[in-house]
Design a protein around this motif. Sequence first.
Motif, short mmCIF file in Angstrom:
data_model
loop_
_atom_site.label_atom_id
_atom_site.label_comp_id
_atom_site.label_asym_id
_atom_site.label_seq_id
_atom_site.Cartn_x
_atom_site.Cartn_y
_atom_site.Cartn_z
N ILE A 219 34.72 4.06 -16.71
CA ILE A 219 33.99 2.79 -16.66
C ILE A 219 34.00 2.24 -15.24
O ILE A 219 32.96 1.84 -14.71
CB ILE A 219 34.59 1.77 -17.65
CG1 ILE A 219 34.34 2.22 -19.09
CG2 ILE A 219 34.01 0.37 -17.40
CD1 ILE A 219 35.12 1.42 -20.12
N ASN A 220 35.16 2.26 -14.61
CA ASN A 220 35.27 1.73 -13.25
C ASN A 220 34.39 2.49 -12.28
O ASN A 220 33.72 1.90 -11.43
CB ASN A 220 36.73 1.77 -12.79
CG ASN A 220 37.61 0.81 -13.57
OD1 ASN A 220 37.12 -0.15 -14.15
ND2 ASN A 220 38.89 1.09 -13.61
N CYS B 268 42.34 9.79 -23.29
CA CYS B 268 43.24 8.65 -23.20
C CYS B 268 42.50 7.44 -22.64
O CYS B 268 41.41 7.57 -22.08
CB CYS B 268 44.45 8.98 -22.33
SG CYS B 268 44.06 9.29 -20.59
N LEU B 269 43.12 6.28 -22.79
CA LEU B 269 42.50 5.05 -22.31
C LEU B 269 42.43 5.00 -20.79
O LEU B 269 41.50 4.42 -20.23
CB LEU B 269 43.26 3.84 -22.85
CG LEU B 269 43.17 3.61 -24.36
CD1 LEU B 269 44.03 2.42 -24.77
CD2 LEU B 269 41.73 3.40 -24.79
N ASP B 270 43.41 5.61 -20.10
CA ASP B 270 43.37 5.65 -18.64
C ASP B 270 42.09 6.32 -18.15
O ASP B 270 41.40 5.81 -17.26
CB ASP B 270 44.58 6.40 -18.06
CG ASP B 270 45.84 5.57 -18.09
OD1 ASP B 270 45.77 4.38 -17.76
OD2 ASP B 270 46.89 6.13 -18.43
N GLY C 52 44.81 -1.48 -20.50
CA GLY C 52 45.26 -2.60 -21.32
C GLY C 52 44.10 -3.38 -21.92
O GLY C 52 44.14 -3.79 -23.08
N THR C 53 43.06 -3.56 -21.13
CA THR C 53 41.87 -4.25 -21.62
C THR C 53 41.21 -3.44 -22.73
O THR C 53 40.83 -4.00 -23.77
CB THR C 53 40.87 -4.47 -20.47
OG1 THR C 53 41.50 -5.26 -19.46
CG2 THR C 53 39.60 -5.15 -20.96
N LEU D 39 40.07 -2.35 -28.51
CA LEU D 39 40.21 -1.49 -29.69
C LEU D 39 41.06 -2.14 -30.79
O LEU D 39 40.86 -1.85 -31.96
CB LEU D 39 40.81 -0.15 -29.29
CG LEU D 39 39.86 0.78 -28.54
CD1 LEU D 39 40.61 1.98 -27.97
CD2 LEU D 39 38.73 1.24 -29.44
N SER D 40 41.96 -3.03 -30.40
CA SER D 40 42.79 -3.71 -31.41
C SER D 40 42.07 -4.89 -32.05
O SER D 40 42.58 -5.50 -32.98
CB SER D 40 44.10 -4.19 -30.79
OG SER D 40 43.88 -5.30 -29.94
N GLY D 41 40.89 -5.22 -31.52
CA GLY D 41 40.11 -6.31 -32.09
C GLY D 41 40.33 -7.65 -31.42
O GLY D 41 39.76 -8.66 -31.84
N GLN D 42 41.14 -7.71 -30.37
CA GLN D 42 41.37 -8.97 -29.67
C GLN D 42 40.16 -9.38 -28.84
O GLN D 42 39.99 -10.57 -28.56
CB GLN D 42 42.60 -8.85 -28.77
CG GLN D 42 43.89 -8.63 -29.54
CD GLN D 42 45.06 -8.44 -28.60
OE1 GLN D 42 45.16 -9.12 -27.59
NE2 GLN D 42 45.95 -7.52 -28.94
N HIS D 43 39.37 -8.41 -28.41
CA HIS D 43 38.15 -8.67 -27.64
C HIS D 43 37.03 -7.82 -28.22
O HIS D 43 37.28 -6.87 -28.96
CB HIS D 43 38.33 -8.32 -26.16
CG HIS D 43 39.42 -9.07 -25.47
ND1 HIS D 43 39.35 -10.41 -25.20
CD2 HIS D 43 40.61 -8.66 -24.98
CE1 HIS D 43 40.43 -10.80 -24.59
NE2 HIS D 43 41.23 -9.75 -24.44
N GLN D 44 35.81 -8.14 -27.85
CA GLN D 44 34.68 -7.33 -28.27
C GLN D 44 34.29 -6.37 -27.15
O GLN D 44 34.58 -6.61 -25.98
CB GLN D 44 33.48 -8.22 -28.61
CG GLN D 44 33.71 -9.05 -29.85
CD GLN D 44 32.47 -9.83 -30.22
OE1 GLN D 44 31.48 -9.86 -29.50
NE2 GLN D 44 32.53 -10.48 -31.37
#
Length: 150
Positions: free
Chosen positions: A29-30, A21-23, A40-41, A46-51
């Motif tokens: 990463i943290n 999961c993303l959590d 959320g980031t 993954l949705s393409g809003q950020h790289q």
Amino acid sequence: MLDARQINAAMSALIDGTFGCLDAAAETINARLGSSVSKGTLSKILSGQHQWPAVYIWALEDAAGRYPVSRLRGSGAPSEAARAGLRVLDAASAASREAGEAISAAVIAAQSGDASGQARALQEAREAAEAMALLVQSLEAQYDADEGQI
């Protein structure tokens, strides 16, 4: 050259297959980078809003021991020496953080004389000692990976 869709597909598969999961991916990463990325980031990435920041990719690949994006780039998995170097950086970061917490707790305990503060300071000092021992192990592993050439 890789495009964002290929990277997202590889990272999505890595997250789903290794972390679940993303959590869990965000916490990995943290922990490795000392940052504060959230699920959320990662979802926005993954949705393409950020790289994808390269350090996030490297942290997740190294934690998983799988290197899908690195392989797509053609560089393959990092060498043992490079992985040892990353482990040293992780261990040094943890040792620094734990030592700071131990020193802070010791100063507070010395000023207050409170038994609970002294117990906390002792626990923090033990955690700092464990972190330093892991740093020593990581440095020894890097030395071995570099074939005795640091």
